[in-house]
Write a protein that holds these residues in place. Structure first.
Motif, PDB file in Angstrom:
ATOM      1  N   GLY A  66      34.044  41.712  45.313  1.00 19.49           N
ATOM      2  CA  GLY A  66      34.801  41.428  46.443  1.00 19.49           C
ATOM      3  C   GLY A  66      35.708  40.256  46.260  1.00 19.49           C
ATOM      4  N   LEU A  67      35.809  39.295  45.659  1.00 17.43           N
ATOM      5  CA  LEU A  67      36.441  38.042  45.654  1.00 17.43           C
ATOM      6  C   LEU A  67      37.994  38.495  45.260  1.00 17.43           C
ATOM      7  CD1 LEU A  67      33.893  35.479  44.077  1.00 17.43           C
ATOM      8  CD2 LEU A  67      34.307  35.857  46.438  1.00 17.43           C
ATOM      9  N   ARG A  68      38.802  37.846  46.023  1.00 15.45           N
ATOM     10  CA  ARG A  68      40.199  38.247  45.799  1.00 15.45           C
ATOM     11  C   ARG A  68      40.985  36.851  46.017  1.00 15.45           C
ATOM     12  NH1 ARG A  68      37.887  41.621  44.048  1.00 15.45           N
ATOM     13  NH2 ARG A  68      38.039  44.159  44.512  1.00 15.45           N
ATOM     14  N   SER A  69      41.758  36.427  44.946  1.00  9.57           N
ATOM     15  CA  SER A  69      42.762  35.365  45.283  1.00  9.57           C
ATOM     16  C   SER A  69      43.981  35.835  45.829  1.00  9.57           C
ATOM     17  CB  SER A  69      43.009  34.632  43.875  1.00  9.57           C
ATOM     18  OG  SER A  69      43.923  35.575  43.052  1.00  9.57           O
ATOM     19  N   GLY A  70      44.382  37.253  45.402  1.00  7.08           N
ATOM     20  CA  GLY A  70      45.642  37.655  46.036  1.00  7.08           C
ATOM     21  C   GLY A  70      46.751  37.450  45.010  1.00  7.08           C
ATOM     22  N   ARG A  78      38.953  46.837  52.818  1.00 15.89           N
ATOM     23  CA  ARG A  78      40.264  47.227  52.748  1.00 15.89           C
ATOM     24  C   ARG A  78      40.719  48.019  51.690  1.00 15.89           C
ATOM     25  NH1 ARG A  78      41.459  42.449  53.959  1.00 15.89           N
ATOM     26  NH2 ARG A  78      41.753  41.534  51.747  1.00 15.89           N
ATOM     27  N   GLU A  79      39.735  47.830  50.606  1.00 16.42           N
ATOM     28  CA  GLU A  79      40.196  48.785  49.166  1.00 16.42           C
ATOM     29  C   GLU A  79      39.411  50.042  49.214  1.00 16.42           C
ATOM     30  OE1 GLU A  79      39.350  45.913  46.129  1.00 16.42           O
ATOM     31  OE2 GLU A  79      40.745  44.600  46.892  1.00 16.42           O
ATOM     32  N   SER A  80      38.965  50.098  50.398  1.00 15.57           N
ATOM     33  CA  SER A  80      38.183  51.675  50.669  1.00 15.57           C
ATOM     34  C   SER A  80      36.969  51.671  49.823  1.00 15.57           C
ATOM     35  CB  SER A  80      39.414  52.852  50.355  1.00 15.57           C
ATOM     36  OG  SER A  80      40.316  52.661  51.359  1.00 15.57           O
ATOM     37  N   ILE A  81      36.209  50.913  49.377  1.00 14.63           N
ATOM     38  CA  ILE A  81      35.045  50.999  48.690  1.00 14.63           C
ATOM     39  C   ILE A  81      33.921  51.403  49.858  1.00 14.63           C
ATOM     40  CG2 ILE A  81      33.193  49.834  47.348  1.00 14.63           C
ATOM     41  CD1 ILE A  81      35.893  49.826  45.777  1.00 14.63           C
ATOM     42  N   ILE A 106      42.604  40.617  38.095  1.00 15.07           N
ATOM     43  CA  ILE A 106      43.131  42.225  37.646  1.00 15.07           C
ATOM     44  C   ILE A 106      41.151  42.416  37.216  1.00 15.07           C
ATOM     45  CG2 ILE A 106      43.786  43.630  35.812  1.00 15.07           C
ATOM     46  CD1 ILE A 106      45.431  42.334  37.784  1.00 15.07           C
ATOM     47  N   ASN A 107      40.681  41.464  36.260  1.00 18.66           N
ATOM     48  CA  ASN A 107      39.334  41.986  36.119  1.00 18.66           C
ATOM     49  C   ASN A 107      38.394  42.215  37.287  1.00 18.66           C
ATOM     50  OD1 ASN A 107      39.935  41.480  33.363  1.00 18.66           O
ATOM     51  ND2 ASN A 107      39.027  39.482  33.318  1.00 18.66           N
ATOM     52  N   ARG A 108      38.637  41.582  38.356  1.00 15.02           N
ATOM     53  CA  ARG A 108      37.736  41.660  39.688  1.00 15.02           C
ATOM     54  C   ARG A 108      37.958  42.916  40.294  1.00 15.02           C
ATOM     55  NH1 ARG A 108      40.186  36.374  41.125  1.00 15.02           N
ATOM     56  NH2 ARG A 108      39.134  34.925  40.382  1.00 15.02           N
ATOM     57  N   ILE A 109      39.193  43.234  40.424  1.00 19.69           N
ATOM     58  CA  ILE A 109      39.792  44.529  41.117  1.00 19.69           C
ATOM     59  C   ILE A 109      39.266  45.694  40.396  1.00 19.69           C
ATOM     60  CG2 ILE A 109      41.789  45.757  41.752  1.00 19.69           C
ATOM     61  CD1 ILE A 109      43.020  43.359  41.978  1.00 19.69           C
ATOM     62  N   MET A 110      39.354  45.757  39.186  1.00 21.36           N
ATOM     63  CA  MET A 110      39.171  46.921  38.390  1.00 21.36           C
ATOM     64  C   MET A 110      37.723  47.189  38.103  1.00 21.36           C
ATOM     65  SD  MET A 110      41.644  46.452  35.212  1.00 21.36           S
ATOM     66  CE  MET A 110      41.008  47.988  34.223  1.00 21.36           C
ATOM     67  N   THR A 111      36.873  45.923  38.058  1.00 21.40           N
ATOM     68  CA  THR A 111      35.352  46.078  38.145  1.00 21.40           C
ATOM     69  C   THR A 111      34.773  46.591  39.275  1.00 21.40           C
ATOM     70  OG1 THR A 111      35.353  44.165  36.535  1.00 21.40           O
ATOM     71  CG2 THR A 111      33.149  44.962  37.603  1.00 21.40           C
ATOM     72  N   ASP A 112      35.395  46.161  40.404  1.00 23.36           N
ATOM     73  CA  ASP A 112      34.801  46.648  41.699  1.00 23.36           C
ATOM     74  C   ASP A 112      35.173  48.015  41.896  1.00 23.36           C
ATOM     75  OD1 ASP A 112      33.656  44.194  42.446  1.00 23.36           O
ATOM     76  OD2 ASP A 112      35.497  43.516  43.792  1.00 23.36           O
TER      77      ASP A 112
END
Length: 370
Positions: free
Chosen positions: A120-124, A157-160, A132-138
């Motif tokens: 869930g960590l995001r720098s934006g 927010r990303e609908s997980i 990219i690794n965070r978003i794809m893994t989550d």
């Protein structure tokens, strides 16, 4: 239940160590460690494994360097063989390095549940490979364990799906809490003739800061300005050292007075140096968290942070560029008693790994038995 935990870079060791230790408390869990070799330095890896009391990895994939694409591809190819040999029940990945997304993708394609610790960590900032690794893994993980409230909000927010997401705290802090007393027995300061809180600790390694002559010259100016008030301890990252030499700045660094240049430190040594520093100047991600727990002021050179709780609640200050004058003013303010009062975030209590294991056993063991 057989769990394969993936480590690829040194920060992963500190996150997997408390998890592996927690798994060992349960005879119905078989815990194996896979070291991809993404970042591998024999001396430093041995130091970290020994200090963190981790067993020798069950597999060492030895993938080494290369571009992000090459490295990710090599990890996937090698890890697929491990998957076929081990047939695990769960693959556990931590953080945001290439090893994390590579092994997660292999597991998902083999229909093995993926657990992402530090989700869930995001720098934006999608220019960062780690983002990219965070978003794809989550996106592909089955269970997501979150360190701070911002992570919960990002995943929503990303609908997980809510049932996949668990706010458990921070396993990096588990390691810090567990090893803090052991680190306190070191004598590094005595050996250097320093007293606690008599120095500023610096680390710099991000390409955006150390890959240009301008960035390195700014770092030198920041060091010079800081030594007017305090000694600077500078464990120099190999990348930074190489670039200092390339741009002809290494001799100047070595000639500065009140600067102590150190080799990269082991985990216990660096924890000891952080705890006793007056201020820390860095561009690291993890140090933001550790200094918040230790309540040591931390100046972080990043345009954004994926760990906003360290700024909003903790002792971290975010500086968007290497502006020596801004740093000089902030260092002076802190040294003159103007540091903000930090607090330890929720669930950063040394028990995150235990909460994770309880949830995994409930999801994958208790349900099976019933």
């Amino acid at each position: 239940m057989k769990i394969l935990s993936i480590v690829g870079a040194r920060p992963n060791f500190m996150k997997v160590a408390p998890l592996h230790r927690a798994f060992l408390n349960y005879p119905d869990i078989e815990s194996k460690i896979i070291h991809t070799g993404q970042h591998y330095d024999a001396k430093m890896s041995d130091v970290f494994f020994n200090q963190l009391e981790l067993p020798k990895p069950d597999y060492f994939l030895g993938v080494g360097g290369g571009s992000h694409t090459q490295q990710t591809a090599k990890i996937m190819i090698e890890f697929e063989q491990v998957m076929k040999a081990e047939k695990p029940d769960i693959v556990l990945v931590v953080g945001d390095v290439n090893s994390t997304i590579a092994c997660a993708m292999v597991a998902v394609k083999e229909h093995i549940p993926v657990v992402h610790v530090e989700a869930g960590l995001r720098s934006g900032d999608r220019r960062m490979p780690e983002e990219i690794n965070r978003i794809m893994t989550d996106c592909i993980s089955d269970q997501l364990f979150v360190t701070e409230i911002a992570g919960m909000n990002n995943l929503k927010r990303e609908s997980i799906a809510d049932e996949k997401v668990h706010f458990v705290g921070n396993v990096m802090i588990d390691s810090l809490v567990y090893y803090r007393e052991k680190a306190s027995r070191l004598t590094l300061l005595d050996e250097m003739g320093l007293k606690p809180k008599s120095y500023v600790l610096m680390t710099m390694h991000r390409p955006s800061n150390v890959d240009s002559e301008e960035g390195l010259k700014n770092i030198l100016t920041i060091i010079k300005n800081t030594t007017v008030r305090k000694t600077v301890l500078f464990p120099v990252h190999p990348r930074t050292l190489k670039n200092m030499e390339t741009f002809g700045l290494l001799d100047e660094l070595r000639s500065l007075s009140d600067v102590i240049i150190l080799e990269p430190q082991g985990y216990l040594e660096f924890l000891y140096l952080m705890e006793n520093a007056e201020i820390i100047i860095t561009d690291s991600g993890g140090i933001q968290e550790e200094t918040t727990y230790l309540k040591v002021p931390c100046l972080t050179f990043r345009e954004s942070t994926e760990r906003p709780v360290t700024v909003e609640v903790g002792t971290n200050y975010l500086l968007s560029d290497l502006n020596p004058e801004s740093v000089r003013e902030l260092v002076s303010k802190i040294l003159d008693g103007g540091a903000k009062e930090g607090h330890i975030p929720d669930f950063w209590d040394g028990h995150a790994a235990e909460r994770i294991v309880d949830i995994l056993r409930e999801k994958y063991l208790v349900n099976q038995e019933q």
